[in-house]
Design a protein around this motif. Sequence first.
Motif, mmCIF file in Angstrom:
data_model
loop_
_atom_site.group_PDB
_atom_site.id
_atom_site.type_symbol
_atom_site.label_atom_id
_atom_site.label_comp_id
_atom_site.label_asym_id
_atom_site.label_seq_id
_atom_site.Cartn_x
_atom_site.Cartn_y
_atom_site.Cartn_z
ATOM 1 N N ASP A 130 58.360 80.752 39.143
ATOM 2 C CA ASP A 130 58.481 79.449 39.798
ATOM 3 C C ASP A 130 58.122 78.364 38.785
ATOM 4 O OD1 ASP A 130 58.474 77.207 41.363
ATOM 5 O OD2 ASP A 130 57.046 77.968 42.853
ATOM 6 N N LEU A 131 59.108 77.531 38.427
ATOM 7 C CA LEU A 131 58.874 76.470 37.449
ATOM 8 C C LEU A 131 57.946 75.381 37.968
ATOM 9 C CD1 LEU A 131 62.460 76.041 35.956
ATOM 10 C CD2 LEU A 131 60.460 77.031 34.829
ATOM 11 N N ALA A 132 57.731 75.324 39.274
ATOM 12 C CA ALA A 132 56.859 74.292 39.846
ATOM 13 C C ALA A 132 55.393 74.708 39.848
ATOM 14 C CB ALA A 132 57.297 73.951 41.265
ATOM 15 N N GLN A 133 55.129 75.977 39.562
ATOM 16 C CA GLN A 133 53.762 76.488 39.579
ATOM 17 C C GLN A 133 53.287 76.775 38.159
ATOM 18 O OE1 GLN A 133 51.771 76.854 42.326
ATOM 19 N NE2 GLN A 133 53.420 75.900 43.513
ATOM 20 N N ALA A 134 52.054 76.408 37.883
ATOM 21 C CA ALA A 134 51.486 76.719 36.570
ATOM 22 C C ALA A 134 51.302 78.226 36.444
ATOM 23 C CB ALA A 134 50.151 76.014 36.401
ATOM 24 N N PRO A 135 51.760 78.823 35.366
ATOM 25 C CA PRO A 135 51.594 80.267 35.202
ATOM 26 C C PRO A 135 50.118 80.636 35.062
ATOM 27 C CG PRO A 135 52.393 79.276 33.174
ATOM 28 C CD PRO A 135 52.436 78.202 34.216
ATOM 29 N N ALA A 136 49.767 81.832 35.522
ATOM 30 C CA ALA A 136 48.380 82.298 35.419
ATOM 31 C C ALA A 136 47.906 82.302 33.975
ATOM 32 C CB ALA A 136 48.254 83.683 36.030
ATOM 33 N N LEU A 137 48.844 82.491 33.042
ATOM 34 C CA LEU A 137 48.487 82.529 31.631
ATOM 35 C C LEU A 137 47.854 81.212 31.170
ATOM 36 C CD1 LEU A 137 48.555 84.134 28.995
ATOM 37 C CD2 LEU A 137 50.854 83.215 28.596
ATOM 38 N N ALA A 138 48.279 80.089 31.775
ATOM 39 C CA ALA A 138 47.705 78.797 31.387
ATOM 40 C C ALA A 138 46.216 78.754 31.684
ATOM 41 C CB ALA A 138 48.426 77.661 32.112
ATOM 42 N N THR A 139 45.831 79.301 32.846
ATOM 43 C CA THR A 139 44.411 79.364 33.200
ATOM 44 C C THR A 139 43.649 80.257 32.229
ATOM 45 O OG1 THR A 139 44.981 79.051 35.533
ATOM 46 C CG2 THR A 139 42.790 79.914 35.049
ATOM 47 N N VAL A 140 44.259 81.377 31.873
ATOM 48 C CA VAL A 140 43.624 82.326 30.947
ATOM 49 C C VAL A 140 43.388 81.665 29.583
ATOM 50 C CG1 VAL A 140 43.938 84.488 29.688
ATOM 51 C CG2 VAL A 140 44.560 84.342 32.115
ATOM 52 N N ILE A 141 44.407 80.961 29.078
ATOM 53 C CA ILE A 141 44.294 80.313 27.767
ATOM 54 C C ILE A 141 43.222 79.226 27.787
ATOM 55 C CG2 ILE A 141 45.494 78.860 26.087
ATOM 56 C CD1 ILE A 141 48.077 80.357 26.834
ATOM 57 N N ALA A 142 43.262 78.365 28.817
ATOM 58 C CA ALA A 142 42.285 77.276 28.901
ATOM 59 C C ALA A 142 40.862 77.820 28.987
ATOM 60 C CB ALA A 142 42.598 76.388 30.099
ATOM 61 N N ALA A 143 40.673 78.893 29.765
ATOM 62 C CA ALA A 143 39.337 79.476 29.915
ATOM 63 C C ALA A 143 38.863 80.120 28.620
ATOM 64 C CB ALA A 143 39.349 80.505 31.038
ATOM 65 N N ALA A 144 39.769 80.786 27.916
ATOM 66 C CA ALA A 144 39.386 81.463 26.676
ATOM 67 C C ALA A 144 38.947 80.473 25.603
ATOM 68 C CB ALA A 144 40.553 82.306 26.170
ATOM 69 N N PHE A 145 39.622 79.333 25.551
ATOM 70 C CA PHE A 145 39.299 78.344 24.528
ATOM 71 C C PHE A 145 38.210 77.368 24.977
ATOM 72 C CE2 PHE A 145 43.376 79.678 22.747
ATOM 73 C CZ PHE A 145 43.106 79.648 21.385
ATOM 74 N N ALA A 146 37.749 77.497 26.205
ATOM 75 C CA ALA A 146 36.694 76.587 26.685
ATOM 76 C C ALA A 146 35.379 76.816 25.946
ATOM 77 C CB ALA A 146 36.487 76.760 28.188
ATOM 78 N N GLY A 147 35.156 78.062 25.528
ATOM 79 C CA GLY A 147 33.964 78.362 24.748
ATOM 80 C C GLY A 147 34.193 78.072 23.276
ATOM 81 N N ALA A 148 33.225 78.452 22.459
ATOM 82 C CA ALA A 148 33.329 78.228 21.017
ATOM 83 C C ALA A 148 34.223 79.288 20.386
ATOM 84 C CB ALA A 148 31.949 78.251 20.382
ATOM 85 N N LEU A 149 34.921 78.883 19.348
ATOM 86 C CA LEU A 149 35.748 79.791 18.560
ATOM 87 C C LEU A 149 34.954 80.160 17.306
ATOM 88 C CD1 LEU A 149 38.595 81.081 18.187
ATOM 89 C CD2 LEU A 149 39.240 79.004 16.965
ATOM 90 N N GLU A 150 34.673 81.435 17.125
ATOM 91 C CA GLU A 150 33.856 81.841 15.980
ATOM 92 C C GLU A 150 34.710 81.937 14.725
ATOM 93 O OE1 GLU A 150 31.141 85.641 14.901
ATOM 94 O OE2 GLU A 150 30.519 84.474 16.662
ATOM 95 N N VAL A 151 34.314 81.176 13.721
ATOM 96 C CA VAL A 151 35.036 81.138 12.453
ATOM 97 C C VAL A 151 34.035 81.414 11.337
ATOM 98 C CG1 VAL A 151 36.540 79.787 10.938
ATOM 99 C CG2 VAL A 151 36.578 79.388 13.419
ATOM 100 N N ASN A 152 34.200 82.507 10.650
ATOM 101 C CA ASN A 152 33.272 82.877 9.568
ATOM 102 C C ASN A 152 31.820 82.833 10.038
ATOM 103 O OD1 ASN A 152 35.578 83.020 7.993
ATOM 104 N ND2 ASN A 152 35.292 80.982 7.110
ATOM 105 N N ALA A 153 31.589 83.392 11.224
ATOM 106 C CA ALA A 153 30.260 83.491 11.836
ATOM 107 C C ALA A 153 29.686 82.145 12.284
ATOM 108 C CB ALA A 153 29.278 84.191 10.894
ATOM 109 N N ILE A 154 30.524 81.088 12.291
ATOM 110 C CA ILE A 154 30.077 79.773 12.766
ATOM 111 C C ILE A 154 30.838 79.442 14.044
ATOM 112 C CG2 ILE A 154 29.916 77.314 12.260
ATOM 113 C CD1 ILE A 154 29.844 78.005 9.304
#
Length: 447
Positions: free
Chosen positions: A116-140
């Motif tokens: 359904d093009l009118a509904q946000a795909p569940a993947l959008a929620t997954v992506i937003a939630a995953a990136f809501a936290g910190a992204l670890e880069v070289n232990a930082i």
Amino acid sequence: MSLSARRGTTIAPAAAPSESVLAQIGRFDHVTRLPNRLQFIERFESLAQPDRPSMLVLVTLAEAKHYNEILRALGMAFAEDFVRAGAGMLAALLPADAEIFHVSVLSFVTAIPVDDLAQAPALATVIAAAFAGALEVNAIPIKTKVGVGLLPVDVSQGGAESLRAALVAAQDSRRIDSGFTFYDHRSDAAHLRAFRILADLPAALAAADQLTLHYQPRIALQSGQCHAVEALLRWNHPELGPISPAEFVPLAEQTALITPLTDWVMSTALQQNRMFRDAGHDLRVSINASPVNLSEAGFDDVLLHRLEALGLEPEHVELEFTEGTLATNSQRTVQQLTRLRQAGVTVALDDFGSGFSNLSYLARIPADVLKIDQSFVRPLVDASHDDFLLRQIIAMANGLGFRVCAEGIETEYAYGHLRHLGVAEGQGFHMARPMPAGLLQDWLEAR
């Protein structure tokens, strides 16, 4: 081998890569090795599935300012590692057969099948939630400030336009709690209007009939005399009509256009003040200075030179700045304001109380006048209004040696009450509205 020993050495040039190799290099991002924007546009039509609708999901890892802070603090190699880490996290969240395109420094896009093009795909929620936290880069751990934009795939729109619209949605998503949003043509219209305003401003500066200055009288509340006027910029666009300075000045401040715009205001206001004085009106003209202007080296020299060229004294001009100005380049700003004050230019702190008022600045800022924001003044319609904060501001300003000016005086009661409270001067519709230079002369002569 030392440099001196190498001076006679001839270094053979490296073999130039073939045209086919160069062509392939230009089709992949050099940081992530993912297919780039060029490939996305070329292959856009193939992203639409014939038997099922598709949705573009564009992810931008950070705002440019945030990325530049990472770049400055941790270096280019780390910044590239940040981008690669973001691409890796996104790839881990997508279906195995999803292809990711790296379409700008911080932005990635993919197309996924949806029901359904009118509904946000569940993947959008997954992506937003995953990136809501910190992204670890070289232990930082690094905060991403991600944006996720959604756009139904429509081959008739073309790849470049679809990419632009998805990026608009991703930028808009940062203001939404969910972290993702669909493309909104109304928001896009605002972006396009802003772009057009900036694109058309140079022509307005060159034209003789688009930009004008209107002047609002400043009145000494005890005597009722007009001793100063504030120059207010107006733009009458030939197609868009009147554009508020509250709309186009902040846009200009984000570009190099603010310098010629302020230069136009300064030049025009001083020339018209010369005209007012030649007609027998002893006025001080107040000019608003952008934080950008006061952080630029030589702004004070330009103003003083303009005054001298027109035979005006420094006392014939006032420079207004807001509290936020001091945060832009505090040392240079303070130095320039101090020099202008020492030369005789009046300096005013504008819109006091409208934002975060750092009271510790007040005792140190190089200013003569404190202008109380109209939000404290307009409610003064009768004696029932609580004026506690207003009284404290006036008492504090007078105690620190500022001359107090009230903005937004719209009633007889406000005029009298402010005069009683010790406010020296004011401006507002109760006394006079802003008017062009010619009408101001008529107004002055009729008093």
